[in-house]
Design an enzyme around this catalytic site. Structure first.
Site, short mmCIF file in Angstrom:
data_model
loop_
_atom_site.label_atom_id
_atom_site.label_comp_id
_atom_site.label_asym_id
_atom_site.label_seq_id
_atom_site.Cartn_x
_atom_site.Cartn_y
_atom_site.Cartn_z
N ASP A 65 52.49 -21.50 53.07
CA ASP A 65 52.18 -22.87 52.67
C ASP A 65 52.25 -22.95 51.14
OD1 ASP A 65 49.67 -25.23 53.78
OD2 ASP A 65 50.86 -25.28 51.95
N ASP A 69 56.64 -28.18 53.28
CA ASP A 69 56.10 -27.08 52.48
C ASP A 69 55.43 -25.97 53.31
OD1 ASP A 69 53.45 -28.01 53.05
OD2 ASP A 69 52.81 -27.32 51.07
N GLU A 70 55.64 -25.99 54.61
CA GLU A 70 54.86 -25.10 55.46
C GLU A 70 55.73 -24.57 56.60
OE1 GLU A 70 50.94 -26.03 57.93
OE2 GLU A 70 51.47 -27.54 56.46
P1 TTP Z 1 49.66 -29.76 51.94
O1 TTP Z 1 50.22 -28.39 52.13
O2 TTP Z 1 48.60 -30.22 52.88
O3 TTP Z 1 49.05 -29.90 50.48
P2 TTP Z 1 49.54 -29.30 49.12
O4 TTP Z 1 50.73 -28.41 49.29
O5 TTP Z 1 49.75 -30.44 48.18
O6 TTP Z 1 48.30 -28.50 48.61
P3 TTP Z 1 47.75 -27.07 49.09
O7 TTP Z 1 47.84 -26.21 47.89
O8 TTP Z 1 46.33 -27.33 49.50
O9 TTP Z 1 48.62 -26.62 50.22
O10 TTP Z 1 50.81 -30.83 51.98
C1 TTP Z 1 52.11 -30.58 51.44
C2 TTP Z 1 52.68 -31.83 50.80
O11 TTP Z 1 52.73 -32.89 51.74
C3 TTP Z 1 51.85 -32.35 49.66
O12 TTP Z 1 52.21 -31.75 48.42
C4 TTP Z 1 52.10 -33.82 49.69
C5 TTP Z 1 52.43 -34.13 51.12
N1 TTP Z 1 51.28 -34.79 51.78
C6 TTP Z 1 51.27 -36.18 51.88
O13 TTP Z 1 52.22 -36.84 51.49
N2 TTP Z 1 50.18 -36.79 52.46
C7 TTP Z 1 49.09 -36.08 52.91
O14 TTP Z 1 48.11 -36.68 53.42
C8 TTP Z 1 49.12 -34.65 52.82
C9 TTP Z 1 47.95 -33.83 53.31
C10 TTP Z 1 50.23 -34.05 52.24
MG MG Z 2 50.73 -26.90 50.77
#
Ligand code: TTP
Ligand code: MG
Length: 344
Positions: free
Chosen positions: A8, A102-103
Protein backbone atom coordinates in the site's frame (compact mmCIF):
# COMPACT_ATOMS: atom_id res chain seq x y z
CA UNK A 1 1.81 -22.60 3.21
CA UNK A 2 1.18 -19.50 1.13
CA UNK A 3 3.28 -16.31 1.25
CA UNK A 4 1.11 -13.27 0.61
CA UNK A 5 2.29 -9.66 0.51
CA UNK A 6 0.02 -6.63 0.62
CA UNK A 7 1.56 -3.38 -0.67
CA UNK A 8 0.00 0.00 0.00
CA UNK A 9 1.54 3.29 -1.10
CA UNK A 10 1.93 6.02 1.51
CA UNK A 11 -0.51 8.96 1.14
CA UNK A 12 -0.43 8.15 -2.54
CA UNK A 13 -1.97 11.17 -4.31
CA UNK A 14 -0.34 13.65 -1.92
CA UNK A 15 3.07 11.99 -2.20
CA UNK A 16 2.93 12.28 -5.98
CA UNK A 17 1.95 15.94 -5.79
CA UNK A 18 4.82 16.63 -3.38
CA UNK A 19 7.28 14.93 -5.66
CA UNK A 20 6.03 17.00 -8.62
CA UNK A 21 6.28 20.28 -6.70
CA UNK A 22 9.19 20.33 -4.23
CA UNK A 23 7.99 23.63 -2.74
CA UNK A 24 5.24 21.57 -1.07
CA UNK A 25 7.75 19.56 0.97
CA UNK A 26 7.42 19.91 4.71
CA UNK A 27 4.08 21.66 4.35
CA UNK A 28 0.69 20.17 5.17
CA UNK A 29 -0.91 19.19 1.84
CA UNK A 30 -4.44 18.08 1.00
CA UNK A 31 -5.54 16.79 -2.38
CA UNK A 32 -9.03 18.18 -2.94
CA UNK A 33 -11.50 16.00 -4.80
CA UNK A 34 -14.05 17.02 -7.39
CA UNK A 35 -15.40 20.44 -6.42
CA UNK A 36 -18.97 19.11 -6.35
CA UNK A 37 -18.46 17.20 -3.13
CA UNK A 38 -15.66 19.32 -1.75
CA UNK A 39 -13.86 16.60 0.19
CA UNK A 40 -10.21 15.65 0.54
CA UNK A 41 -9.16 12.52 -1.34
CA UNK A 42 -6.15 12.31 0.96
CA UNK A 43 -3.73 14.39 3.01
CA UNK A 44 0.01 14.04 3.58
CA UNK A 45 1.38 13.04 6.99
CA UNK A 46 2.15 16.65 7.89
CA UNK A 47 -1.56 17.48 7.46
CA UNK A 48 -2.65 14.31 9.27
CA UNK A 49 -0.94 15.65 12.40
CA UNK A 50 -3.70 18.27 12.43
CA UNK A 51 -6.39 15.64 11.96
CA UNK A 52 -6.94 16.05 8.21
CA UNK A 53 -8.19 12.81 6.64
CA UNK A 54 -9.50 11.23 3.42
CA UNK A 55 -13.19 12.02 2.75
CA UNK A 56 -13.16 15.02 5.10
CA UNK A 57 -14.96 18.12 3.81
CA UNK A 58 -12.43 20.71 2.69
CA UNK A 59 -13.91 23.42 4.95
CA UNK A 60 -13.46 21.15 7.98
CA UNK A 61 -9.84 20.38 7.03
CA UNK A 62 -9.16 24.12 6.78
CA UNK A 63 -10.64 24.65 10.23
CA UNK A 64 -8.27 22.06 11.66
CA UNK A 65 -5.29 23.30 9.68
CA UNK A 66 -5.64 26.85 8.25
CA UNK A 67 -2.21 26.68 6.58
CA UNK A 68 -3.21 23.54 4.63
CA UNK A 69 -2.07 23.73 1.01
CA UNK A 70 -4.80 22.44 -1.29
CA UNK A 71 -4.02 20.96 -4.68
CA UNK A 72 -6.55 19.62 -7.21
CA UNK A 73 -6.67 15.93 -8.15
CA UNK A 74 -4.82 14.85 -11.26
CA UNK A 75 -6.20 11.40 -11.77
CA UNK A 76 -4.30 10.59 -14.97
CA UNK A 77 -1.00 11.29 -13.27
CA UNK A 78 -1.87 8.86 -10.45
CA UNK A 79 -2.93 6.22 -12.96
CA UNK A 80 0.41 6.50 -14.71
CA UNK A 81 2.30 6.08 -11.41
CA UNK A 82 0.11 3.13 -10.54
CA UNK A 83 1.05 1.45 -13.83
CA UNK A 84 4.77 1.94 -13.09
CA UNK A 85 4.36 0.37 -9.68
CA UNK A 86 2.45 -2.60 -11.09
CA UNK A 87 5.21 -3.15 -13.60
CA UNK A 88 7.65 -3.43 -10.69
CA UNK A 89 5.40 -6.04 -9.01
CA UNK A 90 5.41 -7.95 -12.29
CA UNK A 91 9.18 -8.54 -11.98
CA UNK A 92 8.54 -10.80 -8.99
CA UNK A 93 5.21 -12.55 -9.60
CA UNK A 94 2.38 -12.89 -12.07
CA UNK A 95 -0.12 -13.30 -9.31
CA UNK A 96 -1.01 -9.68 -8.65
CA UNK A 97 -4.45 -8.53 -7.51
CA UNK A 98 -4.79 -4.74 -7.53
CA UNK A 99 -7.37 -3.39 -5.07
CA UNK A 100 -7.09 0.23 -6.12
CA UNK A 101 -4.51 2.44 -7.79
CA UNK A 102 -2.19 2.30 -4.79
CA UNK A 103 -2.81 -1.11 -3.29
CA UNK A 104 -2.29 -4.74 -4.35
CA UNK A 105 -1.93 -8.28 -3.10
CA UNK A 106 0.97 -10.35 -4.42
CA UNK A 107 1.28 -14.10 -4.06
CA UNK A 108 4.97 -14.96 -3.59
CA UNK A 109 4.46 -18.61 -2.57
CA UNK A 110 6.53 -19.86 -5.51
CA UNK A 111 9.72 -18.00 -4.52
CA UNK A 112 12.58 -19.46 -2.45
CA UNK A 113 13.62 -16.07 -1.08
CA UNK A 114 11.79 -15.10 2.12
CA UNK A 115 8.75 -12.95 1.32
CA UNK A 116 9.93 -10.17 3.66
CA UNK A 117 13.19 -9.87 1.68
CA UNK A 118 11.27 -9.65 -1.58
CA UNK A 119 8.89 -7.06 -0.10
CA UNK A 120 11.89 -4.94 0.93
CA UNK A 121 13.34 -5.21 -2.56
CA UNK A 122 10.03 -4.21 -4.17
CA UNK A 123 9.81 -1.17 -1.88
CA UNK A 124 13.40 -0.21 -2.74
CA UNK A 125 12.72 -0.41 -6.45
CA UNK A 126 9.56 1.67 -6.08
CA UNK A 127 11.49 4.32 -4.17
CA UNK A 128 14.36 4.42 -6.65
CA UNK A 129 12.22 4.49 -9.75
CA UNK A 130 9.28 6.64 -8.67
CA UNK A 131 10.57 8.58 -5.66
CA UNK A 132 7.54 7.35 -3.68
CA UNK A 133 7.39 5.23 -0.54
CA UNK A 134 5.33 2.10 0.02
CA UNK A 135 4.44 0.01 3.05
CA UNK A 136 4.08 -3.76 3.03
CA UNK A 137 2.47 -6.48 5.08
CA UNK A 138 3.60 -10.09 4.86
CA UNK A 139 1.50 -13.02 6.03
CA UNK A 140 0.13 -16.50 5.27
CA UNK A 141 -3.09 -15.09 3.74
CA UNK A 142 -4.70 -11.90 2.42
CA UNK A 143 -6.41 -10.96 5.67
CA UNK A 144 -3.21 -11.07 7.69
CA UNK A 145 -1.06 -9.41 5.00
CA UNK A 146 -3.47 -6.50 4.66
CA UNK A 147 -3.69 -5.84 8.37
CA UNK A 148 0.10 -6.10 8.68
CA UNK A 149 0.75 -3.48 5.99
CA UNK A 150 -0.79 -0.85 8.26
CA UNK A 151 1.50 -1.77 11.13
CA UNK A 152 4.65 0.13 10.20
CA UNK A 153 3.16 2.74 7.93
CA UNK A 154 4.60 4.95 6.41
CA UNK A 155 7.65 3.53 4.66
CA UNK A 156 7.79 0.34 6.69
CA UNK A 157 6.87 -3.30 6.61
CA UNK A 158 5.70 -5.94 9.04
CA UNK A 159 5.59 -9.72 8.83
CA UNK A 160 3.24 -11.97 10.73
CA UNK A 161 4.45 -15.56 10.66
CA UNK A 162 2.00 -18.47 10.72
CA UNK A 163 2.90 -19.33 14.32
CA UNK A 164 2.25 -15.70 15.35
CA UNK A 165 -1.24 -15.49 13.85
CA UNK A 166 -3.04 -16.86 16.87
CA UNK A 167 -1.55 -14.40 19.36
CA UNK A 168 -1.88 -11.54 16.86
CA UNK A 169 -5.59 -12.14 16.28
CA UNK A 170 -6.36 -12.38 20.00
CA UNK A 171 -5.42 -8.73 20.53
CA UNK A 172 -6.65 -7.32 17.22
CA UNK A 173 -9.63 -4.91 17.51
CA UNK A 174 -12.64 -6.36 15.64
CA UNK A 175 -12.97 -3.14 13.64
CA UNK A 176 -9.87 -4.18 11.67
CA UNK A 177 -11.75 -7.10 10.12
CA UNK A 178 -13.11 -6.75 6.62
CA UNK A 179 -16.80 -5.80 6.75
CA UNK A 180 -16.90 -4.72 10.39
CA UNK A 181 -17.82 -1.02 10.29
CA UNK A 182 -18.65 1.49 12.99
CA UNK A 183 -22.17 0.31 13.76
CA UNK A 184 -21.26 -3.36 13.83
CA UNK A 185 -18.40 -2.52 16.16
CA UNK A 186 -20.76 -0.68 18.50
CA UNK A 187 -23.15 -3.63 18.47
CA UNK A 188 -20.35 -6.08 19.23
CA UNK A 189 -19.19 -3.86 22.05
CA UNK A 190 -22.61 -4.23 23.71
CA UNK A 191 -21.96 -7.99 23.63
CA UNK A 192 -18.65 -7.41 25.39
CA UNK A 193 -16.65 -7.95 22.20
CA UNK A 194 -13.77 -5.55 21.52
CA UNK A 195 -11.04 -7.78 20.11
CA UNK A 196 -11.04 -10.74 17.75
CA UNK A 197 -10.08 -12.81 20.79
CA UNK A 198 -13.36 -11.79 22.44
CA UNK A 199 -15.26 -12.77 19.32
CA UNK A 200 -13.59 -16.19 19.29
CA UNK A 201 -15.62 -17.11 22.38
CA UNK A 202 -18.74 -17.54 20.21
CA UNK A 203 -19.06 -20.92 18.52
CA UNK A 204 -20.01 -21.40 14.86
CA UNK A 205 -23.67 -22.08 15.61
CA UNK A 206 -23.97 -19.01 17.82
CA UNK A 207 -22.32 -16.85 15.17
CA UNK A 208 -24.58 -18.06 12.38
CA UNK A 209 -27.67 -17.69 14.58
CA UNK A 210 -26.73 -14.12 15.37
CA UNK A 211 -25.38 -12.91 12.04
CA UNK A 212 -26.58 -15.42 9.43
CA UNK A 213 -24.22 -16.66 6.73
CA UNK A 214 -21.92 -13.73 7.29
CA UNK A 215 -21.48 -14.96 10.87
CA UNK A 216 -19.71 -18.05 9.55
CA UNK A 217 -17.29 -15.90 7.57
CA UNK A 218 -16.71 -13.81 10.64
CA UNK A 219 -16.04 -16.96 12.68
CA UNK A 220 -13.14 -17.72 10.34
CA UNK A 221 -11.86 -14.17 9.93
CA UNK A 222 -11.58 -13.55 13.67
CA UNK A 223 -9.32 -16.61 13.87
CA UNK A 224 -7.11 -15.32 11.05
CA UNK A 225 -8.44 -17.98 8.66
CA UNK A 226 -8.78 -16.75 5.07
CA UNK A 227 -8.63 -19.09 2.08
CA UNK A 228 -9.27 -16.45 -0.60
CA UNK A 229 -6.84 -16.73 -3.51
CA UNK A 230 -4.91 -13.79 -4.94
CA UNK A 231 -6.92 -13.31 -8.12
CA UNK A 232 -4.95 -11.78 -10.94
CA UNK A 233 -6.75 -10.48 -14.03
CA UNK A 234 -9.88 -10.48 -12.02
CA UNK A 235 -12.92 -9.92 -14.13
CA UNK A 236 -15.64 -7.95 -12.52
CA UNK A 237 -18.44 -10.26 -11.49
CA UNK A 238 -20.95 -7.59 -10.56
CA UNK A 239 -21.72 -3.91 -10.24
CA UNK A 240 -23.73 -2.59 -7.35
CA UNK A 241 -24.63 0.50 -5.45
CA UNK A 242 -25.52 0.51 -1.78
CA UNK A 243 -26.62 2.93 0.85
CA UNK A 244 -26.52 2.82 4.65
CA UNK A 245 -29.42 4.85 5.99
CA UNK A 246 -28.86 7.53 8.58
CA UNK A 247 -31.87 6.08 10.41
CA UNK A 248 -33.16 2.56 9.93
CA UNK A 249 -36.18 2.32 7.62
CA UNK A 250 -39.14 0.49 9.06
CA UNK A 251 -41.57 -0.02 6.18
CA UNK A 252 -41.46 -1.20 2.60
CA UNK A 253 -42.88 2.02 1.18
CA UNK A 254 -40.01 4.02 2.66
CA UNK A 255 -37.51 1.78 0.88
CA UNK A 256 -38.88 2.41 -2.61
CA UNK A 257 -37.77 6.02 -3.22
CA UNK A 258 -34.15 5.44 -2.17
CA UNK A 259 -34.09 2.26 -4.25
CA UNK A 260 -35.19 4.12 -7.36
CA UNK A 261 -32.55 6.81 -6.96
CA UNK A 262 -29.94 4.08 -6.46
CA UNK A 263 -31.14 2.43 -9.67
CA UNK A 264 -30.46 5.68 -11.53
CA UNK A 265 -26.91 5.63 -10.20
CA UNK A 266 -26.54 1.97 -11.13
CA UNK A 267 -27.69 2.67 -14.69
CA UNK A 268 -25.01 5.38 -14.96
CA UNK A 269 -22.32 3.01 -13.69
CA UNK A 270 -23.38 0.32 -16.14
CA UNK A 271 -22.60 2.54 -19.12
CA UNK A 272 -18.93 1.79 -18.46
CA UNK A 273 -19.61 -1.95 -18.68
CA UNK A 274 -21.66 -2.05 -21.85
CA UNK A 275 -19.43 -4.82 -23.19
CA UNK A 276 -20.82 -7.20 -20.57
CA UNK A 277 -23.98 -9.27 -20.47
CA UNK A 278 -26.14 -9.07 -17.38
CA UNK A 279 -27.00 -12.41 -15.85
CA UNK A 280 -29.24 -11.37 -12.95
CA UNK A 281 -30.58 -8.50 -10.88
CA UNK A 282 -29.92 -8.38 -7.15
CA UNK A 283 -31.32 -6.59 -4.11
CA UNK A 284 -29.37 -6.79 -0.89
CA UNK A 285 -30.60 -5.80 2.56
CA UNK A 286 -28.93 -5.53 5.93
CA UNK A 287 -31.18 -5.38 8.94
CA UNK A 288 -30.92 -3.65 12.29
CA UNK A 289 -29.81 -6.90 13.96
CA UNK A 290 -26.93 -7.19 11.45
CA UNK A 291 -28.35 -10.17 9.58
CA UNK A 292 -28.41 -9.76 5.80
CA UNK A 293 -30.17 -11.23 2.82
CA UNK A 294 -30.01 -11.01 -0.97
CA UNK A 295 -32.87 -11.56 -3.40
CA UNK A 296 -31.87 -12.32 -6.97
CA UNK A 297 -33.60 -13.01 -10.26
CA UNK A 298 -32.23 -14.00 -13.66
CA UNK A 299 -32.84 -11.15 -16.09
CA UNK A 300 -30.75 -9.47 -18.80
CA UNK A 301 -31.70 -5.78 -18.49
CA UNK A 302 -32.29 -3.28 -15.67
CA UNK A 303 -36.00 -3.50 -14.98
CA UNK A 304 -37.49 -1.37 -12.22
CA UNK A 305 -40.48 -3.71 -11.89
CA UNK A 306 -38.27 -6.70 -11.12
CA UNK A 307 -36.29 -4.65 -8.59
CA UNK A 308 -39.65 -3.82 -6.93
CA UNK A 309 -40.39 -7.56 -6.66
CA UNK A 310 -36.94 -8.32 -5.29
CA UNK A 311 -37.25 -5.48 -2.79
CA UNK A 312 -40.53 -6.92 -1.52
CA UNK A 313 -39.04 -10.41 -1.34
CA UNK A 314 -36.01 -9.29 0.66
CA UNK A 315 -38.20 -7.18 2.93
CA UNK A 316 -40.46 -10.17 3.59
CA UNK A 317 -37.52 -12.36 4.51
CA UNK A 318 -36.60 -9.79 7.17
CA UNK A 319 -40.04 -10.30 8.75
CA UNK A 320 -40.47 -6.62 9.40
CA UNK A 321 -37.05 -5.99 10.89
CA UNK A 322 -35.87 -2.39 10.35
CA UNK A 323 -33.47 -2.00 7.42
CA UNK A 324 -30.13 -0.26 7.86
CA UNK A 325 -28.62 -0.84 4.41
CA UNK A 326 -30.03 -1.36 0.95
CA UNK A 327 -28.09 -2.40 -2.13
CA UNK A 328 -29.08 -2.87 -5.76
CA UNK A 329 -26.90 -4.47 -8.38
CA UNK A 330 -26.44 -6.73 -11.34
CA UNK A 331 -24.36 -9.86 -11.77
CA UNK A 332 -22.59 -10.32 -15.08
CA UNK A 333 -22.29 -13.41 -17.18
CA UNK A 334 -18.74 -14.75 -17.22
CA UNK A 335 -17.20 -13.74 -20.62
CA UNK A 336 -15.46 -17.15 -20.80
CA UNK A 337 -18.82 -18.81 -20.56
CA UNK A 338 -19.99 -16.90 -23.61
CA UNK A 339 -16.97 -18.02 -25.60
CA UNK A 340 -17.67 -21.62 -24.67
CA UNK A 341 -21.28 -21.33 -25.77
CA UNK A 342 -20.20 -19.94 -29.09
CA UNK A 343 -17.74 -22.78 -29.60
CA UNK A 344 -20.38 -25.44 -28.97
P1 TTP B 1 -5.32 5.03 0.84
O1 TTP B 1 -4.28 3.99 0.61
O2 TTP B 1 -6.48 4.69 1.70
O3 TTP B 1 -4.66 6.33 1.48
P2 TTP B 1 -3.27 6.98 1.22
O4 TTP B 1 -2.44 6.18 0.27
O5 TTP B 1 -3.50 8.40 0.80
O6 TTP B 1 -2.62 7.02 2.64
P3 TTP B 1 -1.96 5.83 3.50
O7 TTP B 1 -0.55 6.24 3.68
O8 TTP B 1 -2.72 5.81 4.78
O9 TTP B 1 -2.12 4.58 2.69
O10 TTP B 1 -5.90 5.53 -0.54
C1 TTP B 1 -5.09 5.67 -1.70
C2 TTP B 1 -5.52 6.87 -2.52
O11 TTP B 1 -6.89 6.77 -2.87
C3 TTP B 1 -5.40 8.17 -1.78
O12 TTP B 1 -4.10 8.74 -1.91
C4 TTP B 1 -6.47 9.02 -2.37
C5 TTP B 1 -7.51 8.05 -2.85
N1 TTP B 1 -8.66 8.05 -1.92
C6 TTP B 1 -9.78 8.82 -2.25
O13 TTP B 1 -9.83 9.42 -3.31
N2 TTP B 1 -10.84 8.84 -1.37
C7 TTP B 1 -10.83 8.18 -0.17
O14 TTP B 1 -11.81 8.24 0.60
C8 TTP B 1 -9.68 7.37 0.14
C9 TTP B 1 -9.62 6.61 1.44
C10 TTP B 1 -8.63 7.35 -0.75
MG1 MG C 1 -2.20 4.10 0.55
Amino acid sequence: MRKIVHIDMDCFYAAIEEREDPTLRGKPVGVAGSSRRGVLTTANYEARKFGCRSAMPVFKALELCPQLVLVPVRFELYQAESARIRAIFGRFTEKIEPLSLDEAYLDLSHLQTPAATVAREIRNQIREETGLTASAGIGPNKLIAKIASDWNKPDGQHEIRPDEVEAFMKELPVGKLWGVGGKMRAKLETLGVRTCGDLQRFDKIGMSRRFGKWGLELWELCRGIDAREVESHRIRKSVSSENTFRENLTCLDDLRPPMHSMLDGLAEDLVRHDDREIRSLVVKMKFADFTRTTAEKAHAVLDAGIFEELLAEAWQRGQGKPVRLLGVGVRFRDPEEKVQLELL
